[in-house]
Write a protein that holds these residues in place. Structure first.
Motif, short mmCIF file in Angstrom:
data_model
loop_
_atom_site.label_atom_id
_atom_site.label_comp_id
_atom_site.label_asym_id
_atom_site.label_seq_id
_atom_site.Cartn_x
_atom_site.Cartn_y
_atom_site.Cartn_z
N LEU A 128 33.65 33.68 -4.94
CA LEU A 128 34.15 32.68 -4.00
C LEU A 128 34.56 33.34 -2.69
CD1 LEU A 128 35.10 29.80 -3.29
CD2 LEU A 128 37.30 30.37 -4.38
N GLN A 130 40.59 24.92 -6.24
CA GLN A 130 39.43 25.71 -5.87
C GLN A 130 38.17 24.86 -5.68
OE1 GLN A 130 38.81 28.64 -8.97
NE2 GLN A 130 37.53 27.26 -10.17
N SER A 131 38.16 23.63 -6.18
CA SER A 131 36.95 22.81 -6.10
C SER A 131 36.45 22.60 -4.67
CB SER A 131 37.19 21.45 -6.78
OG SER A 131 37.44 21.62 -8.14
N LEU A 186 28.84 26.85 -3.39
CA LEU A 186 28.70 27.38 -4.75
C LEU A 186 28.97 26.28 -5.77
CD1 LEU A 186 30.66 30.76 -4.43
CD2 LEU A 186 28.18 30.46 -4.37
N PHE A 230 34.92 25.87 -3.34
CA PHE A 230 33.57 26.13 -3.85
C PHE A 230 32.55 25.25 -3.13
CE2 PHE A 230 35.43 28.27 -7.58
CZ PHE A 230 34.53 29.31 -7.72
#
Length: 406
Positions: free
Chosen positions: A292, A275-276, A284, A279
């Motif tokens: 997200l 997910q990094s 974010l 984001f």
């Protein structure tokens, strides 16, 4: 006024094994369905109507269920009363992650009554996670004592957890090794505590209350700040393996020459699907899957499209392997994996059709987790409910909340 140690009813006295088992069966059906008629209970259990009526009466006396006016929908003849779980019986749930510790209050029927996410500035140690949860629970104590009978605490931990003793053998993203978190939590709060792998609990929760309800074979994958976890339901039961650690699909090999993983291998799914970068592309610094998804849907860039396609490609390899190996009828994607799927609908289905074995691929249907952000709370709470669902009369050992005293 009934004392805290008094038995709710003479009917809650010692039960023979057969009646205890039937009482457990009825209470579990009510808990898992949320609302179910006496007629349906009779049909599902195979017991006669008078026996079901007696058992429901016992559960009412124990304060575990209550009856309401029948809906009468789809029924012929005199409608049967509806039986519902009493929300005054509840469990606490704790889910530590690399960026937060979430604490929830879940009542019978799998209803989340309260959820508190305590963000952390760094990855919490096991002791810090327990202290955070204990402090939040202490702040809730007056409400709990006044309105609820708490069956215990369930912990959903992203790592290898021995359910039998509540010891986290290895949680690589948290940096925990051989941490007896269940006993630590019990000591800190005074409530009995059980712990297990978060994805295994998520798979069971979706099987009971969510997208897998009524299904027998399910593959569940959860993506979050602590990587990717998985759980396998085979013929209606969680596949645990010889040491209880089966289902670690986040460590499926997906790329030759891939990056090193926390587990010590290279090319694992969770090193390629993360997910990094999502984001970062969303602009974010952190947040949950809902935030997200909202941010990503507001973006329209070639970089985002390429990253979503890249990650879905590697996720497709894992799903292909899972379909060929376990032949599930349902695949449930949770967290940011569900977001990826929603951003490019049909992509994963297409990969399965072209890469997995035909018969198995035709059967498997992909769904997003139905329980959303409440899933880990509901799954963890099931640990704490399990003992009382197996022996509902044991609820008399718990303190009766003030609002229930007679």
């Amino acid at each position: 006024m009934m004392s805290a140690t008094a038995r709710p009813s003479a009917m809650a006295g010692d039960l023979d094994p057969s009646r205890r088992n039937n009482l457990a069966l009825i209470s579990s059906l009510v808990h898992h369905h949320g609302v179910i008629s006496r007629a349906e209970l009779t049909k599902r259990t195979g017991l006669n109507r008078s026996t079901v009526g007696t058992l429901v009466g016992q559960l009412v006396a124990l304060g575990l269920v209550y009856e309401s006016a029948p809906s009468g929908e789809g029924q012929v003849g005199r409608p049967s009363p509806d039986v519902r779980p009493d929300p005054s019986t509840a469990a606490l749930a704790v889910n530590p992650e690399v960026d937060a510790v979430t604490i929830g209050l879940v009542s019978l029927g799998g209803k989340v009554q309260k959820k508190i996410r305590f963000a952390t500035e760094r990855i919490p140690t096991a002791k810090e996670a327990v202290n955070i949860a204990a402090a939040v629970i202490a702040g809730m104590r007056s409400e709990l004592d006044a309105s609820y009978r708490i069956t215990g605490i369930g912990m959903a931990v992203p790592g290898l957890v021995n359910r039998a003793d509540g010891v986290v053998r290895h949680a690589p993203h948290l940096g925990w090794r051989d941490e007896a978190v269940a006993s630590m939590m019990s000591e800190a709060t005074g409530y009995p505590c059980l712990a297990d792998n978060d994805a295994s609990l998520g798979a069971e929760a979706e099987l009971i209350f969510g997208a897998g309800a009524g299904r027998g074979n399910l593959v569940y994958l959860n993506g979050g700040a602590s990587g990717i976890g998985g759980g396998i339901i085979a013929d209606g039961a969680l596949l645990r393996g010889s040491t209880g650690y089966a289902g670690e699909l986040g460590h499926t090999f997906v790329r030759t020459g891939g990056r090193p993983c926390h587990c010590g291998a290279t090319g694992c799914l969770e090193t390629e699907v993360s997910q990094s970068p999502l984001f970062e592309l969303a602009g974010l610094e952190g947040g949950d899957a809902g935030q997200l998804e909202e941010a990503l849907r507001a973006k329209d860039s070639p970089e985002l499209a390429a990253e979503v396609s890249r990650q879905l490609g590697f996720l497709g390899i894992t799903l292909r392997n899972a379909v060929n190996t376990f032949n599930p009828d349902t695949i449930v994607l949770d967290g940011f994996l569900g977001v990826l799927h929603s951003l490019s609908p049909g992509t994963l289905e297409g990969l399965l059709r072209t890469q997995a074995l035909g018969g198995a691929a035709d059967k498997a249907k992909i769904h997003r987790a139905a329980l959303g952000s409440d899933l880990m709370m509901i799954g963890a709470a099931e640990l704490a409910f399990a003992r009382f669902l197996a022996d509902p009369a044991g609820i008399r050992e718990l303190r009766v909340p003030a609002s229930k005293n007679r």
